[in-house]
Design an enzyme around this catalytic site. Structure first.
Site, PDB file in Angstrom:
ATOM      1  N   LYS A   1     -11.030  -7.047  -5.802  1.00 41.84           N
ATOM      2  CA  LYS A   1     -11.598  -5.764  -6.246  1.00 41.84           C
ATOM      3  C   LYS A   1     -10.539  -4.996  -7.033  1.00 41.84           C
ATOM      4  O   LYS A   1     -10.341  -3.815  -6.802  1.00 41.84           O
ATOM      5  CB  LYS A   1     -11.981  -4.912  -5.030  1.00 41.84           C
ATOM      6  CG  LYS A   1     -12.907  -5.556  -4.041  1.00 41.84           C
ATOM      7  CD  LYS A   1     -13.196  -4.557  -2.920  1.00 41.84           C
ATOM      8  CE  LYS A   1     -13.995  -5.181  -1.801  1.00 41.84           C
ATOM      9  NZ  LYS A   1     -14.163  -4.308  -0.636  1.00 41.84           N
TER      10      LYS A   1
ATOM     11  N   LYS B   1      -6.901 -15.108  -7.128  1.00 46.67           N
ATOM     12  CA  LYS B   1      -8.218 -14.969  -6.517  1.00 46.67           C
ATOM     13  C   LYS B   1      -8.928 -13.738  -7.084  1.00 46.67           C
ATOM     14  O   LYS B   1      -8.282 -12.717  -7.340  1.00 46.67           O
ATOM     15  CB  LYS B   1      -8.004 -14.791  -5.007  1.00 46.67           C
ATOM     16  CG  LYS B   1      -9.151 -15.277  -4.171  1.00 46.67           C
ATOM     17  CD  LYS B   1      -8.736 -15.311  -2.719  1.00 46.67           C
ATOM     18  CE  LYS B   1      -9.581 -14.329  -1.940  1.00 46.67           C
ATOM     19  NZ  LYS B   1      -9.338 -14.367  -0.507  1.00 46.67           N
TER      20      LYS B   1
ATOM     21  N   LYS C   1       0.822  -1.209   0.000  1.00 45.31           N
ATOM     22  CA  LYS C   1       0.000   0.000   0.000  1.00 45.31           C
ATOM     23  C   LYS C   1       0.851   1.251   0.000  1.00 45.31           C
ATOM     24  O   LYS C   1       0.475   2.259  -0.572  1.00 45.31           O
ATOM     25  CB  LYS C   1      -0.945   0.015   1.211  1.00 45.31           C
ATOM     26  CG  LYS C   1      -2.107  -0.940   1.055  1.00 45.31           C
ATOM     27  CD  LYS C   1      -3.260  -0.563   1.962  1.00 45.31           C
ATOM     28  CE  LYS C   1      -4.410  -1.534   1.810  1.00 45.31           C
ATOM     29  NZ  LYS C   1      -5.456  -1.343   2.815  1.00 45.31           N
TER      30      LYS C   1
END
Ligand code: TRP
Length: 334
Positions: free
Chosen positions: A201, A198, A116
């Site tokens: 979003k 997977k 991040k």
């Protein structure tokens, strides 16, 4: 089982973004039936969200959207505790205390922080760094036994356990030791464009992900574009991650076994198969979408549910927070 003796399940859900088909089929769908055996808390973690700069009106709206989704997807507010993290100040209070029991060396190792901070290089704030400590507080506040989490959160749960163990070593058995909750059935749904990963979003490729709010034509288009392989057989095989994923989705949605799905499409082309999966998914989602729209139109109902959930969460958290405060030596009237 009385309310008190039930084991506790806690999950935090980020209000940023709409839940995906992957998180529904792989996780949320299975939470509905947990409420008979467990006391379940589902917290919309708006305090976690501001570690990345948010538009205030959007954050507020997204929180309500998420709450409405959780209810629409089957989490009955009469049987589960649904609330906004920011409405229960115990989260922030415990997080501060736990900050003082977490080493920078531990936080430095968190892979999500590294990711991040490279993504938001202009805003590497202290909250982003101590995010796992707030998450540990969320969990430990409630004497949580089980935490349903994906792989991406395992490291954070490990840290939570380390901090809990450290605290308990110093002050006695104050926190329960949380374990990851592995759903007995949960399907692992992969991305439509990247079936090795997977479904997430991901902001990069919207065609990879089905969002629960996607309209039928959008869903069908995304499935039509789903990556398959150069063969033409619709069957489960280690060399066919794309087909495996579509079969898994179809099986989840229809309740048919994989073998039944294979024989249903035997001899048919990929194009037809992909459209059929898209149609099945959009049909399955329709009633949930309608219910979510109905709920979102009723802001006062959602606010009331959240307030009731916050009151229950506050009550459940209070004894642990009081013990922690007393343990570390704060003056107390208890
Ligand atoms: N960090 C989690 C995520 O990004 C959300 C979260 C916050 C959480 N607090 C939690 C999950 C406590 C489980 C338990 O998905």
């Amino acid at each position: 089982m009385s309310e008190k003796s039930k084991p506790i399940i806690f999950s935090g859900i980020q209000p940023t973004g709409i839940p995906t088909l992957g998180s529904f089929l792989g996780a949320i769908k299975h939470w509905e039936r947990l409420s008979s055996e467990y006391t379940c808390l589902y917290c919309v973690v708006d305090m976690h969200s501001i570690t990345v700069r948010q538009n205030p009106a959007e954050l507020r709206a997204n929180g309500r959207e998420m709450l409405a989704w959780l209810i629409a997807l089957g989490l009955d507010p009469g049987k589960n505790i649904l609330y906004y993290q920011s409405q229960v100040s115990a989260h922030a209070e415990l997080a501060w205390i736990l900050n003082c029991f977490t080493y920078m060396g531990e936080l430095n190792r968190m892979t999500q922080f590294k990711e991040k901070s490279s993504k938001h290089a202009e805003n590497i704030n202290a909250g982003l760094y101590t995010y796992p400590v707030l998450m540990a507080a969320d969990i430990l506040l409630f004497q949580t036994n089980l935490v349903p989490i994906g792989d991406d959160q395992k490291q954070h749960l490990e840290l939570c356990r380390d901090v809990a163990g450290r605290f308990n070593n110093i002050y006695g058995e104050i926190f329960a030791m949380p374990e990851p909750y592995i759903a007995p059935v949960g399907a692992r749904i992969m991305g439509l464009q990247t079936p090795e990963n997977k479904m997430s979003k991901s902001e990069e490729n919207v065609n990879d992900t089905i969002f629960l709010s996607d309209a039928p034509d959008v869903i069908i288009r995304k499935f039509k574009r789903a990556v398959t392989d150069s063969g033409n057989q619709i069957r489960v095989s280690p060399e066919k991650p794309g087909i495996n994923n579509l079969l898994a989705i179809y099986s989840c949605v229809t309740g048919k076994t994989l073998a039944e799905c294979e024989s249903e499409f035997a001899g048919q082309g990929y194009g037809h198969f992909k459209t059929a999966v898209g149609e099945a998914v959009s049909e399955m989602l329709k009633p949930y979408q309608q219910e979510q729209s109905r709920l979102i139109a009723d802001a006062s109902y959602l606010d009331k549910i959240a307030a009731e959930g916050a009151a229950k969460a506050h009550e459940l958290a209070a004894p642990t927070l009081a013990k922690v405060k007393a343990a570390v030596g704060f003056n107390t009237t208890l």
